[in-house]
Design a protein around this motif. Structure first.
Motif: not given
Ligand SMILES: Nc1nc2c(c(=O)[nH]1)N[C@H]1C(S)=C(S)[C@@H](COP(=O)(O)O)O[C@H]1N2
Ligand SMILES: [Mo]
Length: 260
Positions: A36-40, A158-159, A235-238
């Protein structure tokens, strides 16, 4: 007895973020608190400003020093002169033809010349660099905030991570997994002290220290600060990069999160 111990920086951050998150995304989903933090961080100008303000609280900032504290000799470590032929050609031309490629999960991928980055607002900070090998040096770094670059290209929803790919191969391998790269999460990517540095101690960044551009992410150990940055990808995943652990040294056993 009252306990005056301050909450940790992380607890503070996520505390602040979760109340903002509750405001922004009331009633939503099964996102974890940190998701949620990242989304904000990248939903809307206002939220961005609020979170930036929370991030600017002294509790979240790496210590900054005075000019007098700058180390007379800042050690150069790891690669100090990449052999990559493309890099050598760029260096011989004073990096006039160097372009930073910014792509991946972004709305408008683009290239930046050094002049483009220098034309953007800059930040200068005097900070202590701590290497995992046990040495520290204080240096003055000037560059553009990574957040400003990311905001120009726009992240796709999605990042989740920012990956930086370098010009140097630190280990010779047959499969190319010896190339230096690093990844950071969006919390560090948007931090005000996270800059793409082109000057060091008031002069153009030298090759031993990562010319023409290196990352400074001041709340982390030295290996999280790639030199010779050639491209930046959201990226979404590394998991499918390098050996899958998010960085050259992480692939060789170091922690992905190297907070100090
Ligand atoms: N591309 C690249 N970036 C790198 C390294 C490297 O070998 N190659 N070494 C890392 C390590 S372990 C440290 S301590 C710092 C060293 O930065 P300096 O040479 O400016 O002291 O860069 C980091 N970034
Ligand atoms: Mo290091």
């Amino acid at each position: 007895m009252i306990d005056f111990k301050r909450p940790s920086r992380r607890a503070f951050l996520f505390g602040a973020a979760s109340s903002l998150g509750a405001l922004a995304l009331a009633g939503c989903d099964g996102l974890s608190q940190s998701d949620r933090f990242r989304k904000v961080l990248y939903t809307g100008e206002d939220m961005n400003r609020l979170v930036q303000r929370a991030l600017l609280s002294p509790a979240t900032m790496a210590r900054e020093f005075a000019e007098a504290d700058i180390s007379a000799n800042f050690k150069a470590n790891g690669s100090t002169n990449p052999e990559d032929p493309a890099y050598r050609a760029l260096a011989e031309n004073g990096f006039a033809d160097w372009r930073l490629k910014v792509g991946g999960l972004v709305e408008t991928p683009r290239d930046y010349a050094l002049a483009d980055l220098r034309a953007m607002p800059s930040r200068t900070q005097i900070t202590r660099h701590d290497c995992v090998e046990g040495w520290s040096c204080i240096g003055k770094w000037t560059g553009v905030q990574l957040a400003a670059v990311i905001q120009q290209v726009g992240l796709k929803p999605s990042a989740r991570y920012i990956v930086l790919t370098c010009a140097d191969e630190l280990e010779k391998t047959l499969d190319g997994t010896g190339r230096y790269y690093e990844s950071i999460d969006l919390e560090d990517a948007f931090h005000p002290q996270t800059i793409l540095a082109y000057d060091m101690n008031g002069e153009t960044l030298s090759i031993p220290h990562g010319a023409p551009l290196r990352l400074r992410v001041e709340r982390q150990l030295g290996y999280k600060m790639p030199k010779y940055v050639m491209r930046i990808d959201a990226v979404e995943s590394f998991a499918d990069l390098g050996r899958g652990r998010g960085g050259f040294w992480e692939d060789r056993g170091y922690d992905w999160y190297a907070g100090i």
